[in-house]
Enzyme design. Structure first.
Site, PDB file in Angstrom:
ATOM      1  CB  CYS A   1      46.345  40.369  42.004  1.00 59.37           C
ATOM      2  SG  CYS A   1      45.943  41.346  40.540  1.00 59.37           S
ATOM      3  CG  HIS A   2      41.432  36.870  39.757  1.00 59.49           C
ATOM      4  ND1 HIS A   2      40.059  37.049  39.828  1.00 59.49           N
ATOM      5  CD2 HIS A   2      41.622  35.735  39.019  1.00 59.49           C
ATOM      6  CE1 HIS A   2      39.460  36.059  39.168  1.00 59.49           C
ATOM      7  NE2 HIS A   2      40.381  35.253  38.673  1.00 59.49           N
TER       8      HIS A   2
END
Length: 285
Positions: free
Chosen positions: A243-244
Site C-alpha cells: 500500500c502507501h
C-alpha cells in the site's frame, strides 16, 4: 463492552473497518467473504454490549457433524478451525443437555444459533482459524488437545463453552519484507511465475505512483474482490501485499492468512519507502 480480544490474547487476523464495510456485512456475504472488514481499520463491533464478541474472519465452513472418536494430530505449528457455543456460568445443566443432544446427532452449529450467548451464533458459532497464543488459556488448552470433530466442554471467565475442532492445518507465514529485498526478487524473470503481487491502494493513488506486476485491489472495493480471493489468487503461492506506507497492506495480509494463504509478505513502508530507498524515479505523495 467485551470484544473478541478479551477471548483472544492477540487477534492479529482482525482488520479494522472505518470505511464502508462492517464486520457483519462482510461476514454474511455469500461468495462474498469470510467474516471480514477493512481500513483504515477493521473493527469488530457488537450490537449487544453484554455479549462477548467472538466473530473472526474466515468464511464459515460447511456444517460438520460431531463425532466423539476421531483423533487429532499433535504439534505446535498448527492452526485449527473452531466452532463453539457459549452459555452463562450458571447454565451448566443446559450445557450438558446440549452436549447430549449433539451426541445424539444434532449439529453444534444449529444449537449455537439457538442457545449461544456469543454473537458468533450468527455464524453457527464459527470462530475461524486460530493458532496458539490467540485464545485465553483455558479455551486454548482444551481446543488444541481436542480430537478432530469431537465436541468437548471447558469453562472460561465468559462462561461454559462447547467447542469442536473441525479441521487443522500447518500454521501460515506472515512477515514483512523490506523494499530492497523485494526489488532484488523482482529482478528475477521467474519471480512473477512463483509469486503474486497485490496493491491495495485506491485508483487515484496508483495513478500517481505504481510498480509493474502488482494487481490493484482497492481496499474500499473489498466487497467486489474479497469474496473471490481464493479463486483469483492461489493460496499456495507466495503473496506480496503493498500500500502507501505498509499499514493497510498489513491488515489485508493478516486477512489473507485467515483465508488459507500459506506465505504472505507485507511490503514494509509501502511504495513510499520503495520510492525513497530503491527507485527515486517513482513519485512520492
Amino acid at each position: 463492552m467485551l470484544r473478541i480480544s478479551h477471548l483472544r490474547l492477540s487477534l492479529t487476523s482482525t482488520l479494522n473497518l472505518s470505511t464502508c464495510l462492517t464486520l457483519q456485512k462482510l461476514s454474511t456475504r455469500s461468495a462474498a467473504s469470510p467474516p471480514c472488514r477493512l481500513s483504515h481499520t477493521f473493527k469488530p463491533t457488537s450490537p449487544n454490549s453484554n455479549r462477548v464478541l467472538l466473530r473472526v474472519m474466515g468464511t464459515p465452513a460447511p456444517k460438520c457433524r460431531a463425532s466423539f472418536s476421531s483423533e487429532s494430530s499433535s504439534g505446535d505449528a498448527r492452526e485449527i478451525l473452531v466452532q463453539h457455543l457459549l452459555v452463562k456460568e450458571d447454565n451448566l445443566k443446559l450445557l450438558l443437555d446440549l452436549q447430549q443432544r449433539i451426541s445424539r446427532g444434532e449439529d453444534l452449529s444449529d444449537l449455537a444459533a439457538e442457545y449461544s450467548i456469543c454473537p458468533s451464533k450468527e455464524e453457527g458459532g464459527m470462530l475461524g482459524w486460530v493458532r496458539k497464543g490467540q485464545m485465553v488459556p483455558e479455551f486454548e488448552e482444551t481446543a488444541f488437545s481436542a480430537s478432530l470433530n469431537k465436541v468437548v466442554r471447558c469453562k472460561t471467565k465468559f462462561g461454559w463453552h462447547l467447542l469442536q475442532v473441525l479441521s487443522e492445518r500447518e500454521e501460515s507465514v506472515l512477515q514483512n519484507i523490506q523494499c530492497k529485498e523485494l526489488h532484488v526478487k523482482m529482478q528475477d524473470p521467474s519471480f512473477l511465475d512463483k509469486a503474486q503481487l497485490i496493491d491495495v491502494r485506491e485508483p487515484e493513488e496508483v495513478a500517481q505512483a505504481s510498480l509493474s506486476g502488482f494487481q490493484v485491489l482497492p481496499l474500499r472495493q473489498f466487497g467486489s474482490w474479497g469474496p473471490d480471493i481464493t479463486t483469483k489468487f492461489d493460496p499456495q503461492k507466495d503473496t506480496y501485499v503493498m500500500c502507501h506506507h505498509g499499514m493497510r497492506s498489513l491488515q489485508v495480509a493478516q486477512w489473507l492468512q485467515t483465508q488459507g494463504f500459506k506465505r504472505v509478505f507485507n511490503v514494509a513502508g509501502g511504495i513510499h519507502e520503495y520510492a525513497r530507498t530503491v527507485d527515486q524515479t517513482i513519485p512520492t505523495y
